[in-house]
Design a protein around this motif. Structure first.
Motif, mmCIF file in Angstrom:
data_model
loop_
_atom_site.group_PDB
_atom_site.id
_atom_site.type_symbol
_atom_site.label_atom_id
_atom_site.label_comp_id
_atom_site.label_asym_id
_atom_site.label_seq_id
_atom_site.Cartn_x
_atom_site.Cartn_y
_atom_site.Cartn_z
ATOM 1 N N LEU A 104 12.474 -30.064 34.202
ATOM 2 C CA LEU A 104 12.700 -31.428 33.776
ATOM 3 C C LEU A 104 11.492 -32.318 34.048
ATOM 4 C CD1 LEU A 104 16.381 -31.907 34.994
ATOM 5 C CD2 LEU A 104 15.571 -31.256 32.725
ATOM 6 N N GLY A 105 10.447 -31.772 34.616
ATOM 7 C CA GLY A 105 9.300 -32.572 34.999
ATOM 8 C C GLY A 105 8.230 -32.632 33.922
ATOM 9 N N LEU A 106 7.495 -33.731 33.902
ATOM 10 C CA LEU A 106 6.359 -33.912 33.013
ATOM 11 C C LEU A 106 5.160 -34.246 33.883
ATOM 12 C CD1 LEU A 106 8.095 -36.225 30.397
ATOM 13 C CD2 LEU A 106 7.416 -33.875 29.986
ATOM 14 N N VAL A 107 4.063 -33.530 33.697
ATOM 15 C CA VAL A 107 2.878 -33.753 34.523
ATOM 16 C C VAL A 107 1.707 -34.125 33.616
ATOM 17 C CG1 VAL A 107 1.301 -32.782 36.224
ATOM 18 C CG2 VAL A 107 3.701 -32.080 36.222
ATOM 19 N N LEU A 108 1.221 -35.352 33.773
ATOM 20 C CA LEU A 108 0.036 -35.804 33.059
ATOM 21 C C LEU A 108 -1.189 -35.402 33.866
ATOM 22 C CD1 LEU A 108 -1.207 -37.531 30.734
ATOM 23 C CD2 LEU A 108 -1.110 -39.465 32.324
ATOM 24 N N MET A 109 -2.126 -34.703 33.221
ATOM 25 C CA MET A 109 -3.323 -34.217 33.894
ATOM 26 C C MET A 109 -4.570 -34.767 33.229
ATOM 27 S SD MET A 109 -2.261 -30.225 34.535
ATOM 28 C CE MET A 109 -1.883 -29.956 32.798
ATOM 29 N N ASP A 110 -5.680 -34.735 33.972
ATOM 30 C CA ASP A 110 -6.956 -35.119 33.386
ATOM 31 C C ASP A 110 -7.562 -33.931 32.648
ATOM 32 O OD1 ASP A 110 -8.026 -33.427 35.304
ATOM 33 O OD2 ASP A 110 -9.016 -35.010 36.445
#
Length: 253
Positions: free
Chosen positions: A103-109
């Motif tokens: 259920l998680g969303l991870v924004l990365m560089d």
């Protein structure tokens, strides 16, 4: 002796002008980082860009910036995003979600460093997500909360940002419009009930042929001083709460 003294003076003067030019260039460059120009009639003015840093100062630009967001569909809808800057370089990405955190969303560089993580808040009466800086850990405080407000005749996305500039009360944002149509605007709410436009989502137009691209590729326009990583986090939340996957999901029963 006279020629030597004259030549020495000329060298000194040249070095002085070179040093003065360098100082002027450095000052101008430094000043440019803190201000932006605008015109009123025939006159040109400068004013300082107030930066609202949430994730990182490097994502607060001095000028309005248009990012291109590509929603990937590798195996199933919503598998991730790639975000490009105006030069075509990758600035953010969201890869396939971890099976440990479905259920998680991870924004990365660009290099895969986690910048912002969004998780569902449970239990709650609303479809609500909470945002955390970097990767989440036990006991970590969320920095934002976003949910869909259903009112008669309209629905809006509501955002509360917990920021050091406002320690007593959260900073409120509203997102109006239709994300499914890739046409919505993000506003920061003021204490006097007015609002400030901070970002906009709209369909991407291919300039050479003036052709509107598919909804999987759209523009994210961020105003000067606004943290683009924070805004992209709101886009991820929009997609999770009110995106295509939600619309196409089978109803229970």
């Amino acid at each position: 002796m006279y020629k030597y003294t004259k030549r020495k003076n000329i060298i000194t003067i040249n070095l002085f002008f070179q040093y003065t030019a360098y100082i002027a260039f450095f000052y101008k460059k430094k000043k440019k980082k803190l201000s932006r120009k605008y015109k009123m009639g025939d006159n040109e003015y400068e004013h300082e860009v107030r930066k609202m840093i949430v994730v990182g100062e490097k994502y607060c630009y001095n000028e309005e910036i248009e990012l291109t967001v590509h929603k990937k569909s590798m195996f199933r809808q919503g598998d991730g995003f790639i975000v490009y800057d105006p030069n075509g370089d990758i600035i953010f990405r969201v890869d396939l979600y971890s099976p440990m955190k479905p259920l998680g969303l991870v924004l990365m560089d660009t290099f895969g460093k986690p910048l912002l993580t969004l998780l569902h808040k449970r239990p709650t009466l609303h479809h609500r997500l909470e945002g955390f800086l970097g990767e989440t850990s036990d006991g970590q405080q969320s920095i934002l909360s976003i949910w869909k407000s259903m009112m008669i005749g309209q629905s809006k996305m509501m955002v509360e940002l917990y920021h050091e500039s406002s320690p007593d009360v959260p900073i409120e944002y509203q997102i109006e419009g239709s994300y499914n149509e890739r046409s919505c605007t993000i506003f920061r709410m003021q204490h006097d009930t007015s609002s400030v436009h901070v970002a906009q989502i709209k369909r991407k137009v291919e300039p050479t042929r003036n052709m509107v691209l598919s909804r999987d590729v759209f523009s994210l326009i961020v105003q000067p001083g606004v943290d683009a990583a924070f805004v992209m986090g709101l886009v991820l939340a929009l997609d999770k709460i009110d995106g295509d996957d939600v619309a196409l999901a089978p109803s229970g029963g």
